[in-house]
Scaffold this active site. Structure first.
Site, PDB file in Angstrom:
ATOM      1  N   LYS A 118      60.979 -40.421  42.145  1.00  0.00           N
ATOM      2  CA  LYS A 118      60.130 -41.560  41.819  1.00  0.00           C
ATOM      3  C   LYS A 118      60.777 -42.901  42.155  1.00  0.00           C
ATOM      4  CE  LYS A 118      57.224 -39.515  38.223  1.00  0.00           C
ATOM      5  NZ  LYS A 118      56.773 -39.580  36.820  1.00  0.00           N
ATOM      6  N   LYS A 202      51.425 -31.925  46.747  1.00  0.00           N
ATOM      7  CA  LYS A 202      50.676 -31.668  45.524  1.00  0.00           C
ATOM      8  C   LYS A 202      49.528 -32.666  45.377  1.00  0.00           C
ATOM      9  CE  LYS A 202      51.396 -30.960  40.568  1.00  0.00           C
ATOM     10  NZ  LYS A 202      52.363 -31.044  39.458  1.00  0.00           N
ATOM     11  N   LYS A 205      47.238 -38.087  41.458  1.00  0.00           N
ATOM     12  CA  LYS A 205      46.435 -39.242  41.055  1.00  0.00           C
ATOM     13  C   LYS A 205      46.840 -40.491  41.816  1.00  0.00           C
ATOM     14  CE  LYS A 205      47.625 -38.341  36.719  1.00  0.00           C
ATOM     15  NZ  LYS A 205      47.778 -38.455  35.249  1.00  0.00           N
TER      16      LYS A 205
END
Length: 339
Positions: A118, A202, A205
């Protein structure tokens, strides 16, 4: 074998709209679990604050929390069967997280691959909350002495850290088995739902392309269009698992069909062996519309009455606190806090 009664804990962040991957990878399985053992399902709004793109206006986080709650209920999570609440209403999560900050070790957090993914090359810009996220997750689970946690691959490492924290606390304070070592609940087909635009990534969102995912709020026409436009290849569907090697998009769509239809992947492959993707996508679109549009309709109904959602969350928080408060009181006694 643990003497702790079986108890499930799981939760999702109220960040952006939930999608098909959240439904097939988590919600659908939560619904099954609530008929097998006691369950707590949490909207982890405290975790949502760890994101750089997180909510800067309180109304945004409130709305997102209600929307995720509506998605839980519309998918079949029953507040009469399970305890449904938002994390920030139960202060014991934060209290235990601080103690775990002192039990956990920097080396453990440094090994967390999700933090590295991240933050990339900008670790110094990340919030401290994002770095210590796994310790708050450990507190989320262990403040209820939960024994089972449904997790995807991306959270498995965090669950392992929760076990490490529980084990170290028990050893440090000489209280064998005070905290259980939570076990992962492994779930079947569709657990890892991939992007409709890139079968190697994957479904997310945060993906810039809305066509990469099917949102739980999408209407029937949008769902069908996204499936028609999903990336595939020119070859027909293979007759065996081996034929999917190097065909990530085909593999993903078959997995989605199997999960939505509650059928074994092998049965779906046998049914559509040799079919062109145009035919398969048409049938997948019909199935997805049939399964998902009732969820979207129920979410709209629930969100039209935010006061009722707030009542459900408050009631769930009362029940959650009834479990967490005595656990936290004993933790304070063990570490030597004067109360």
């Amino acid at each position: 074998m643990s003497a702790h009664p079986k108890l499930v804990f799981s939760g999702m962040q109220p960040t952006n709209v939930l999608h098909l991957g959240n439904y097939l990878g988590a919600l659908k399985n939560w619904v099954k679990l609530q008929d097998e053992m006691a369950c707590l399902y949490c909207v982890v709004d405290m975790h949502a604050m760890t994101q750089d793109t997180g909510y800067r206006h309180p109304r945004e986080l409130e709305a997102a929390t209600r929307e995720v709650t509506a998605a839980y209920i519309a998918s079949g999570v029953d507040p009469k069967k399970s305890i449904l609440f938002n994390q920030s209403q139960v202060r014991e999560h934060a209290e235990l997280a601080w103690i775990f900050n002192c039990v956990g070790r920097l080396g453990w957090l440094d090994r967390m691959t999700q933090f590295k993914e991240k933050t990339g090359k900008h670790k110094e810009r990340a919030s401290v909350g994002l770095y210590t996220y796994p310790l708050l997750m450990a507190a989320d689970i262990l403040v209820y002495k939960a024994t089972h946690v449904p997790v995807g691959e991306d959270q498995r490492q965090h669950l392992e850290l929760s076990r490490d924290v529980a084990q170290k606390f028990n050893k440090d304070y000489e209280v064998a088995d005070f905290f259980p070592l939570p076990e992962p609940v492994i779930i079947g087909a569709g657990t890892r739902v991939m992007s409709l635009r890139d079968g190697t990534k994957k479904m997310s969102k945060s993906d810039e392309s809305d066509y990469s995912r099917i949102n739980l709020t999408d209407d029937a026409d949008t769902i069908a269009q996204k499936i028609r436009k999903a990336r595939t290849d020119p070859n027909p569907l293979p007759e065996s698992d081996k034929g999917f090697e190097g065909r990530a998009e085909a593999d993903n769509l078959v997995n989605i069909y199997a999960a939505l239809s509650d059928r074994p992947r092998e049965a779906v492959i046998a049914q559509f062996a040799g079919c062109q993707f145009s035919q398969f996508k048409s049938e997948l679109a019909d199935l997805a519309v049939a399964r998902l549009t009732p969820i979207a309709a129920e979410m709209r109904r629930l969100l039209a009455d935010p006061a009722e959602i707030d009542r459900i969350l408050a009631s769930g928080a009362d029940k959650a606190r009834a479990i967490a408060t005595p656990v936290m009181a004993e933790v304070k006694r063990l570490v030597g806090f004067v109360t």
